[in-house]
Design an enzyme around this catalytic site. Structure first.
Site, PDB file in Angstrom:
ATOM      1  CE  LYS A  68      -1.383   2.862   2.325  1.00  0.00           C
ATOM      2  NZ  LYS A  68      -1.155   4.377   2.210  1.00  0.00           N
ATOM      3  CD  GLU A  76      12.534   4.261   8.788  1.00  0.00           C
ATOM      4  OE1 GLU A  76      12.579   5.196   9.624  1.00  0.00           O
ATOM      5  OE2 GLU A  76      12.359   4.441   7.576  1.00  0.00           O
ATOM      6  CB  CYS A 112      12.890   9.133   9.210  1.00  0.00           C
ATOM      7  SG  CYS A 112      13.599   7.818   8.200  1.00  0.00           S
ATOM      8  CD  GLU A 140      10.625  12.867  11.612  1.00  0.00           C
ATOM      9  OE1 GLU A 140      11.499  12.215  11.010  1.00  0.00           O
ATOM     10  OE2 GLU A 140       9.535  12.367  11.958  1.00  0.00           O
TER      11      GLU A 140
END
Length: 489
Positions: free
Chosen positions: A186, A262, A296, A393
């Site tokens: 997906k 992750e 990331c 982040e």
């Protein structure tokens, strides 16, 4: 320049826009579609099938049906599929790069780099497919022989992000094919075209029907949750935000799935007083500006020794300010747009909050006018430790800088985060390298380098950055179960 629109249209037109289920390209149930847009100019690139939960169930059924035959396929044959895919992907690198730039925004140069990086996962795992092995030993009593063997986990749901639409797919698909697992993929709704093109390429090189199934959708939760709760699924792997990851782990617990996560990061970039400042600034540009900062692994917090902070910040601001912002398909552009208007607003909100409580922008910090979701490379100094830009982040081209006095303070502040994906350290003291690397609470540490990602190395984090490893010798183990056989003499 004048032929670019025609070239763009040709590249997009080659991509199948329906769902891949059981080896057939099919419409979504009900015929629904959604738009894929170019973040540089907001134009619609294509409409792709908008899968429903029923389509997700069909895709899982196809993967489950194909599992028995695929796991019985000889390792060399599985490896050859990956090797052929590596070669064909490398041959078509320019088209894949342009497709990624159109739907995600990164420059063509960066997109070509992603093709090289992503294709390498296929080559690496083509070689690992024939090296899956167990062991044979004698029990301490001498009366029994102990045999361990490896078996594929089975049907796997792979949920991939928008920021690396090719590499995050190949990093999961490569080891699954090598291990003998079937898949439902997906991809992110923002960037589905690259995955659809990759699926077509894998078909072309002979991947059997049903081994790889692709469902594109705007209803990720509605489509994925029933798959996760279905007993036919045996593994879930996800790359994305920590918040979504926590929800998925909770859903996966019902079937006790093998899970790889992750998740988010808040990478410290630590520059000690003895660092080579030229190397540190070069590393900072890589760690911060790779993928427009939408990674990331992006350096999120710059912690610089007080004796070199002013010089480091000045050099970094000069380099950041010299970058050209624009459409990633244009020659001479260094920085493309962010993925959506919402993403840009979130980045600017973090900058604005930091400035409000005392930070200064040496360069950047203002939202440009005009179409596209562009944001200028920004360097902030005198950033208070309490600023959200240090806690959250960023996912954009913003480098907040703060100072520290000694190694103890640097480590304390670097570890002061719920995340633990990657940290960067610049120093010429070898003993310090070892001390700091051992003390940092992160799954990866880059020493005097701004890039840690490598197909031959295990990628992954600790704490709220997830668990499991992708790439390296460890990557294929995520798709294998260990079976023990005790045989009496």
């Amino acid at each position: 320049m004048t032929d670019r629109p025609d070239h763009d249209e040709t590249v997009v037109e080659k991509v199948p826009t329906r769902l891949l289920i059981g080896g057939a390209w099919v419409d979504a149930t009900g015929g629904g579609t959604f738009e894929v847009t170019n973040p540089a100019d907001e134009r619609v690139l294509a409409r792709v099938a908008d899968a429903t939960p029923a389509d997700g169930e069909r895709a899982l059924a196809a993967a489950a049906d194909a599992q028995r035959e695929w796991r019985a396929t000889e390792p060399r044959a599985r490896g050859e599929v990956l090797r052929s895919a590596f070669e064909l992907l490398t041959e078509r690198a320019d088209d894949f790069a342009r497709l990624m730039t159109l739907e995600m925004g990164k420059t063509l140069a960066e997109a070509r780099g992603e093709v090289t990086y992503g294709a390498e996962f296929f080559r690496w795992f083509s070689e690992e497919a024939v090296r899956i092995h167990g062991r044979y030993s004698e029990a301490p009593s001498g009366a029994t022989r102990l045999i361990t063997m490896k078996a594929p986990v089975g049907p796997t749901l792979m949920i991939t992000p928008w920021n690396f639409p090719l590499a995050m797919g190949t990093r999961k698909i490569g080891p699954a094919i090598a291990a003998g697992c079937t898949m439902v993929v997906k991809p992110a709704g923002e960037t589905p075209l690259t995955m659809l093109a990759l699926a077509a390429l894998l078909e072309e090189v002979g991947l059997p029907a049903g081994v790889l199934n692709v469902v594109t959708t705007t209803d990720s939760g509605g489509v994925c949750e029933p798959i996760i709760r279905d007993p036919r699924l045996r593994k879930l792997t996800f790359t994305g935000s920590t918040g979504v990851g926590k929800v998925l782990v909770g859903q996966a617990s019902e079937q006790l799935l093998r899970v790889s996560m992750e998740l988010g990061g808040n990478a410290p970039f630590v520059v000690f007083e003895d660092a080579d400042l030229d190397a540190a600034v070069d590393g900072a540009m890589l760690a911060k500006m790779r993928n427009i900062g939408e990674a990331c692994t992006s350096a999120n917090r710059f912690l610089v020794h007080e004796s070199v902070a002013e010089e480091f910040s000045r050099r970094l601001a000069e380099r950041m300010g010299a970058l050209t912002v624009g459409d990633g398909t244009e020659a001479g552009v260094d920085v493309g747009p962010l993925i959506t208007e919402k993403a840009r607003a979130g980045v600017h909100e973090l900058v604005d909050e930091a400035v409000t409580i005392g930070a200064r922008a040496l360069v950047g910090g203002a939202v440009p006018e005009g179409p596209g979701w562009f944001y200028p490379p920004t360097v902030l100094v005198d950033v208070p430790a309490s600023a959200r830009v240090f806690r959250e982040e960023i996912f954009g081209p913003v480098a907040p800088v703060s100072t520290f006095r000694d190694e103890e303070e640097a480590l304390r502040r670097a570890n002061d985060t719920e995340y633990g994906l990657v940290a960067y350290v610049f120093t010429r003291d070898h003993a310090r390298v070892l001390r700091v690397s051992e003390a940092l609470e992160f799954g990866m540490v880059g020493v005097n380098t701004g890039i840690v990602s490598n197909p031959a190395a295990p990628f992954g984090g600790v704490k709220h950055s997830g668990f499991g490893r992708e790439g390296g010798f460890e990557g294929i183990e995520e798709y294998l179960e260990t079976k023990y056989v005790g045989s009496a003499l």
